[in-house]
Design a protein around this motif. Sequence first.
Motif, short mmCIF file in Angstrom:
data_model
loop_
_atom_site.label_atom_id
_atom_site.label_comp_id
_atom_site.label_asym_id
_atom_site.label_seq_id
_atom_site.Cartn_x
_atom_site.Cartn_y
_atom_site.Cartn_z
N ALA A 22 0.83 -1.20 0.00
CA ALA A 22 0.00 0.00 0.00
C ALA A 22 0.86 1.26 0.00
O ALA A 22 0.56 2.24 -0.69
N ALA A 23 1.95 1.24 0.76
CA ALA A 23 2.87 2.38 0.77
C ALA A 23 3.50 2.57 -0.61
O ALA A 23 3.61 3.70 -1.11
N TRP A 24 3.93 1.48 -1.22
CA TRP A 24 4.49 1.54 -2.58
C TRP A 24 3.49 2.14 -3.56
O TRP A 24 3.82 3.04 -4.35
N ALA A 25 2.24 1.68 -3.51
CA ALA A 25 1.21 2.18 -4.42
C ALA A 25 0.90 3.64 -4.15
O ALA A 25 0.74 4.45 -5.08
N SER A 26 0.81 4.01 -2.88
CA SER A 26 0.53 5.40 -2.52
C SER A 26 1.59 6.35 -3.06
O SER A 26 1.28 7.40 -3.62
N LEU A 27 2.84 5.97 -2.89
CA LEU A 27 3.94 6.81 -3.37
C LEU A 27 3.96 6.88 -4.90
O LEU A 27 4.16 7.95 -5.48
N ALA A 28 3.78 5.73 -5.55
CA ALA A 28 3.83 5.71 -7.01
C ALA A 28 2.68 6.49 -7.64
O ALA A 28 2.85 7.18 -8.66
N LEU A 29 1.50 6.41 -7.01
CA LEU A 29 0.32 7.09 -7.55
C LEU A 29 0.19 8.53 -7.05
O LEU A 29 -0.69 9.25 -7.52
N ALA A 30 1.04 8.90 -6.10
CA ALA A 30 0.90 10.20 -5.44
C ALA A 30 -0.52 10.35 -4.90
O ALA A 30 -1.17 11.39 -5.04
N ALA A 31 -1.01 9.28 -4.27
CA ALA A 31 -2.37 9.24 -3.73
C ALA A 31 -2.32 9.05 -2.23
O ALA A 31 -1.44 8.38 -1.71
N PRO A 32 -3.27 9.66 -1.51
CA PRO A 32 -3.29 9.49 -0.05
C PRO A 32 -3.52 8.04 0.34
O PRO A 32 -4.25 7.31 -0.33
#
Length: 284
Positions: A22-32
Amino acid sequence: MTDHVMAAIDGSQFSQGVCDYAAWASLALAAPLTFLHVVDNHPQTAEADLSGNIGLGSREHLLEELASLDEQRAKLAQEQGRLMLQAAKERAIGDGVAEPASRQRNGTLVETLAELEEETRLLVIGKRGEGHQQDSGHLGTNLERVVRSLHRPILMVPPTFTRPERVLIAFDGSKTTRKGVEMIAKSPLFRECECHVVMVGAELADLRSQLDWALSTLREAGHRAQGEIRAGEVEETLRAYKEEQGIDLLVMGAYGHSRIRHLLVGSTTTAMLRKAKLPVLLLR
């Protein structure tokens, strides 16, 4: 607003993997990033049986004790959930997420995720919940219910994080998988990934043209992409390709009637998900 990476955590061995993916996805997507813990306070089915054939005074006393026990159990579950959410936020901060959020809800996981669907961009969930930790071949019933009810991309993850570098798209030319190819082509989540597209079937002109479309869509977006049409049984074919190419993330449609899209509602995908040791992104 559908912009959150929603990460469902519990007390299972999969929660660390959920946090890291989830942290990886959040950072890659620039999403909260929001961590979610749901306390399921269903009444104990045995309570009515315990109080069935005893005297009125004793029964009332027993019911009072049972109610007190339920209240204590609920408070303990909530406190355990708060501690898990705090630990998840600290882990995500360690992974580089600036301000992860957390939510704790009472109810069922499926109903809660349905309520939060409008603000969910991607759901990250473990393969199994805390009730099935010992059965490595079990696919959690929560996961199956969530996939059937939610209309958002769902990333099912293993217990340990590995940064995805080679992505396999199980492609059949359907509307769902074509949208998946276009999503992957545009998504910053897969910007640095090598993309592999596999169609299972006979080498026919129609399949070849669909594969060519998928590869050109990915390449035009700047991806390294390669693909094949392979004859054989879907599960075995995809698994063999995954092992040959060192794939570390599988993308597939969750529903449909073709041989690949049938996966989750039929034995093929259920078997694949049960055996999967890599993350699987399910598309609707």
